[in-house]
Design an enzyme around this catalytic site. Structure first.
Site, PDB file in Angstrom:
ATOM      1  CB  CYS A 131     -13.114  41.165   6.889  1.00 26.53           C
ATOM      2  SG  CYS A 131     -13.491  41.786   5.260  1.00 26.53           S
ATOM      3  CG  HIS A 271     -13.861  44.311   9.751  1.00 23.72           C
ATOM      4  ND1 HIS A 271     -12.672  44.532   9.090  1.00 23.72           N
ATOM      5  CD2 HIS A 271     -14.803  44.158   8.786  1.00 23.72           C
ATOM      6  CE1 HIS A 271     -12.891  44.504   7.792  1.00 23.72           C
ATOM      7  NE2 HIS A 271     -14.171  44.281   7.578  1.00 23.72           N
ATOM      8  CG  ASN A 301     -13.483  46.395   4.611  1.00 21.31           C
ATOM      9  OD1 ASN A 301     -12.532  45.765   5.048  1.00 21.31           O
ATOM     10  ND2 ASN A 301     -14.686  45.866   4.454  1.00 21.31           N
TER      11      ASN A 301
END
Ligand code: UT7
Length: 344
Positions: A131, A271, A301
């Site tokens: 990520c 994020h 996500n």
């Protein structure tokens, strides 16, 4: 967990290193058309919209079609960014693509994107920082521009996470989505740009979030598939705690390097993994809610694509204007984390 303080005491000097500036001249993103809502997930696993939304902030996520691979999502985002930058594919010198869901182990997804967009003059490679990948890729791109190696670089974060999700595991299947975001970096002596990017890693905690199977440690076999080693696995609680700590450390270090206070940042793009993580990081930083840009409820996500898509959406809806200071903060498997400050 630490992020060693580097001696960038005058970051503006680094910004103008030998008269060069690494500027993000355009951004673009693409998410697949298919929407998977929390109500849809209620029919698939033992979960509820109430649980998902209250624990994560996610309402829906996009899921790629079967025929779409990560390179297809990436190429769509790249074309948007190129059109907005008014550049032709032939002008791209380098493609850096961050992903944990490559089309295949090799060749790189970046090479497949190169072919799809017709960037015949570009070198292309993938990087893998989960990520955190988009910031890691931005920093690599910046180094090539500052060193005068390349002038025009396409940086992409792209994921088809739906391809590595166990759709029977309620602990993970409600969290993730597919999509891609792209940015064009260019040398522009007159422009604003990337002021700093910092990165950190902790391999000792690799087991918290991983896909164990399919690589050289556990090559694909009937046994690895039967054991579900080809699915994403996460210790949610531990990952959560580490995310808050690491994102806070990274943001503080990026601000320190630029001699900036959090109040000077117009837009914070963290994020997009969990609303509670985002709020906890913002509270530790002393940031105001209105400084945050959050699109988690729509996309879930999307790993390496997460801040790239959010950056594009923030620019398109004019949450970011020319001259604004933007703080990106990332965290992911590895563990990896980082932060970047851009003068837009
Ligand atoms: O992108 C990389 C970084 N990723 C992250 O940062 C994600 C970090 N982790 C998280 O966001 C959170 O830990 C989760 C959203 C994954 C989980 O939230 P939590 O508040 O930590 O919940 P939990 O794991 O402690 O689970 C609480 C309960 C458990 O039931 P018991 O054992 O208390 O009876 C779970 O089985 O919730 C249960 N549960 C669910 N219930 C309904 C777990 N998933 C679900 C679900 N629906 N989808």
């Amino acid at each position: 967990m630490k992020l060693p303080a580097r001696d960038f005491t005058n970051p503006r000097a680094r910004h103008n290193f030998e008269g060069r500036t690494c500027s993000i001249i355009s951004v673009g993103s693409y998410v697949p058309e298919r929407v998977l809502s929390n109500a849809d997930l209620e029919k698939m696993v033992d979960t509820s919209n109430e649980w998902i939304f209250s624990r994560t902030g996610i309402k829906e996520r996009r899921i790629a079609a079967q025929h779409q691979a990560t390179s297809d999502l990436a190429a769509r985002a790249a074309r948007v960014a190129m059109t907005r930058a008014k550049i032709t594919p032939g002008e791209i010198d380098l493609i850096i693509l961050a992903t944990i869901t490559p089309d295949m182990p090799f060749p790189s997804t970046a090479c497949l994107v190169q072919e799809k967009i017709g960037a015949e003059n570009a070198a292309a490679f993938d990087i893998q920082a989960a990520c955190s990948g988009f910031i890691f890729a931005l920093e690599i791109g910046q180094q090539f521009i500052m060193s005068r190696t390349y002038d025009t670089i396409l940086v992409i974060g792209a994921e088809k996470l739906s391809s590595i999700i166990n759709w029977n595991d309620r602990n993970t299947c409600v969290l993730f989505g597919d999509g891609a975001g792209a940015a064009i970096l260019r040398y522009r002596p007159d422009a604003h740009g990337l002021l700093t990017a910092c990165m950190g890693s902790d391999g000792a905690r690799a087991g918290l979030l991983c896909m164990p199977g399919g690589g050289s440690a556990f090559p694909p076999s009937h046994e690895t598939v039967a054991a579900g080693l080809h699915y994403l696995r996460m210790d949610g609680k531990e990952t959560y705690k580490n995310a808050v700590t690491a994102m806070h450390i990274a943001a503080v270090e990026a601000l320190r390097r630029c001699e900036l206070d959090i109040a000077q940042i117009t837009c914070i793009i963290p994020h997009q993994a969990n609303r509670r993580i985002i709020d906890a990081v913002a509270e530790r930083l002393g940031a105001k809610p209105e400084q945050l840009f959050v699109n988690l409820e729509k996309h879930g996500n999307t790993s390496a694509a997460s801040v790239a898509i959010a950056l594009d959406e923030a620019v398109q809806c004019k949450r970011i204007q020319r001259g604004d200071l933007v703080l990106l903060i990332v965290f992911g498997a590895g563990l990896t984390w980082g932060a970047a400050i851009i003068e837009w």
